[in-house]
Design a protein around this motif. Structure first.
Motif, short mmCIF file in Angstrom:
data_model
loop_
_atom_site.label_atom_id
_atom_site.label_comp_id
_atom_site.label_asym_id
_atom_site.label_seq_id
_atom_site.Cartn_x
_atom_site.Cartn_y
_atom_site.Cartn_z
N GLN A 151 -6.10 36.98 -22.34
CA GLN A 151 -5.71 38.21 -23.04
C GLN A 151 -4.38 38.72 -22.49
O GLN A 151 -3.51 39.13 -23.25
N GLN A 152 -4.21 38.67 -21.17
CA GLN A 152 -2.95 39.10 -20.57
C GLN A 152 -1.80 38.21 -21.02
O GLN A 152 -0.69 38.68 -21.29
N THR A 153 -2.05 36.91 -21.13
CA THR A 153 -1.04 35.96 -21.59
C THR A 153 -0.64 36.28 -23.03
O THR A 153 0.56 36.27 -23.37
N LEU A 154 -1.62 36.56 -23.89
CA LEU A 154 -1.32 36.93 -25.28
C LEU A 154 -0.49 38.20 -25.34
O LEU A 154 0.48 38.30 -26.12
N ASN A 155 -0.84 39.19 -24.52
CA ASN A 155 -0.08 40.45 -24.49
C ASN A 155 1.36 40.21 -24.03
O ASN A 155 2.30 40.76 -24.60
N LEU A 156 1.51 39.38 -23.00
CA LEU A 156 2.86 39.07 -22.53
C LEU A 156 3.65 38.32 -23.59
O LEU A 156 4.86 38.56 -23.77
N GLN A 157 2.98 37.42 -24.29
CA GLN A 157 3.67 36.67 -25.35
C GLN A 157 4.14 37.61 -26.46
O GLN A 157 5.25 37.46 -26.98
N LYS A 158 3.32 38.59 -26.80
CA LYS A 158 3.72 39.57 -27.81
C LYS A 158 4.94 40.35 -27.34
O LYS A 158 5.87 40.61 -28.11
N PHE B 75 -28.64 28.16 -4.63
CA PHE B 75 -27.30 27.61 -4.77
C PHE B 75 -26.93 27.47 -6.25
O PHE B 75 -25.80 27.74 -6.65
N TYR B 76 -27.89 27.06 -7.08
CA TYR B 76 -27.63 26.91 -8.50
C TYR B 76 -27.29 28.26 -9.12
O TYR B 76 -26.34 28.38 -9.91
N LYS B 77 -28.07 29.29 -8.76
CA LYS B 77 -27.80 30.63 -9.30
C LYS B 77 -26.42 31.12 -8.88
O LYS B 77 -25.69 31.69 -9.69
N ALA B 78 -26.06 30.89 -7.61
CA ALA B 78 -24.73 31.29 -7.13
C ALA B 78 -23.64 30.53 -7.87
O ALA B 78 -22.63 31.10 -8.27
N TYR B 79 -23.87 29.22 -8.07
CA TYR B 79 -22.90 28.39 -8.79
C TYR B 79 -22.73 28.91 -10.21
O TYR B 79 -21.61 29.03 -10.71
N LYS B 80 -23.86 29.21 -10.87
CA LYS B 80 -23.82 29.69 -12.25
C LYS B 80 -23.10 31.04 -12.33
O LYS B 80 -22.27 31.26 -13.22
N LYS B 81 -23.39 31.93 -11.37
CA LYS B 81 -22.75 33.24 -11.36
C LYS B 81 -21.25 33.10 -11.13
O LYS B 81 -20.45 33.78 -11.77
N ASN B 82 -20.85 32.20 -10.23
CA ASN B 82 -19.43 31.96 -9.99
C ASN B 82 -18.76 31.41 -11.24
O ASN B 82 -17.62 31.74 -11.54
N GLY B 83 -19.48 30.55 -11.98
CA GLY B 83 -18.95 30.01 -13.22
C GLY B 83 -18.73 31.11 -14.25
O GLY B 83 -17.72 31.13 -14.95
N GLU B 84 -19.70 32.04 -14.34
CA GLU B 84 -19.57 33.16 -15.28
C GLU B 84 -18.38 34.04 -14.89
O GLU B 84 -17.62 34.48 -15.74
N ARG B 85 -18.21 34.28 -13.59
CA ARG B 85 -17.07 35.08 -13.13
C ARG B 85 -15.76 34.39 -13.45
O ARG B 85 -14.80 35.03 -13.86
N ALA B 86 -15.73 33.07 -13.27
CA ALA B 86 -14.52 32.31 -13.57
C ALA B 86 -14.20 32.40 -15.07
O ALA B 86 -13.03 32.55 -15.45
N GLU B 87 -15.22 32.33 -15.91
CA GLU B 87 -15.00 32.45 -17.35
C GLU B 87 -14.47 33.84 -17.70
O GLU B 87 -13.57 33.97 -18.54
N GLU B 88 -15.00 34.87 -17.06
CA GLU B 88 -14.51 36.23 -17.31
C GLU B 88 -13.05 36.36 -16.90
O GLU B 88 -12.24 36.94 -17.64
N ARG B 89 -12.71 35.83 -15.70
CA ARG B 89 -11.32 35.89 -15.25
C ARG B 89 -10.40 35.12 -16.20
O ARG B 89 -9.30 35.56 -16.52
N LEU B 90 -10.86 33.97 -16.67
CA LEU B 90 -10.07 33.16 -17.60
C LEU B 90 -9.84 33.93 -18.90
O LEU B 90 -8.74 33.93 -19.44
N SER B 91 -10.87 34.59 -19.40
CA SER B 91 -10.75 35.38 -20.63
C SER B 91 -9.74 36.52 -20.44
O SER B 91 -8.90 36.76 -21.31
#
Length: 179
Positions: A152-159, A132-148
């Motif tokens: 980037q998409q927000t910055l592009n739209l702002q430009k 469960f910890y590994k799954a939680y950690k992997k989901n956290g990493e995926r969430a960070e990737e999506r946030l990043s």
């Protein structure tokens, strides 16, 4: 006798003396995990102290319930002598090495099996926690990737918005000059 030599099993008998109970109700009332409860119930069933039955409630999900069988135990020296060879030590499970008649040694298979079962019930929850910890950690990493990516998409739209605002400003300037 061995089935009755455990305080948890005595509590189970006490509760079931009031009537049959579903496993989940019994586990909640005893504040005990279901796997541990099933071990105790199995021991009581083997001694014919309790019995079980499956029931299909209106919810459609099968439920197992246990009931107390009527029993009477008159304890005396004759019964103890008769049952003594079947009793095992329950408090401390060790690998016992017994001396055999030919001088060789052997390991008590019952103790090995009991130890493996007990260790299994201790190790399985730890393995589940790690998974469960590994799954939680992997989901956290995926969430960070999506946030990043979203940043980037927000910055592009702002430009793009800034570029459009500049163009609108130029168009407004040209319209003022034309007026």
């Amino acid at each position: 006798m061995e089935a009755l030599s455990n305080s948890h099993r005595l509590r189970i008998i006490s509760i079931l003396s009031n009537g049959k109970q579903y496993v989940s109700q019994l586990a909640r009332e005893l504040d005990m995990s279901r796997p541990l409860l099933y071990l105790h119930l199995q021991k009581l069933e083997e001694a014919n102290i309790v019995s079980s039955d499956m029931k299909l409630p209106e919810s459609g999900k099968a439920a197992k319930y246990y009931m107390l069988n009527s029993f009477e135990l008159q304890l005396n020296e004759e019964l103890i002598s008769k049952l003594e060879p079947t009793l095992t030590l329950k408090k401390i499970r060790k690998w016992r090495i017994k001396s055999m008649s030919n001088g060789a040694t052997g390991v008590n298979i019952g103790d090995i099996v009991s130890t493996i079962i007990i260790l299994g019930f201790m190790v399985i929850p730890i393995i589940l926690i790690v998974l469960f910890y590994k799954a939680y950690k992997k989901n956290g990493e995926r969430a960070e990737e999506r946030l990043s990516i979203e940043k980037q998409q927000t910055l592009n739209l702002q430009k793009q918005v800034d570029e459009l605002n500049k163009r609108v400003g130029k168009i407004e300037s040209l319209l003022k000059e034309v007026d």
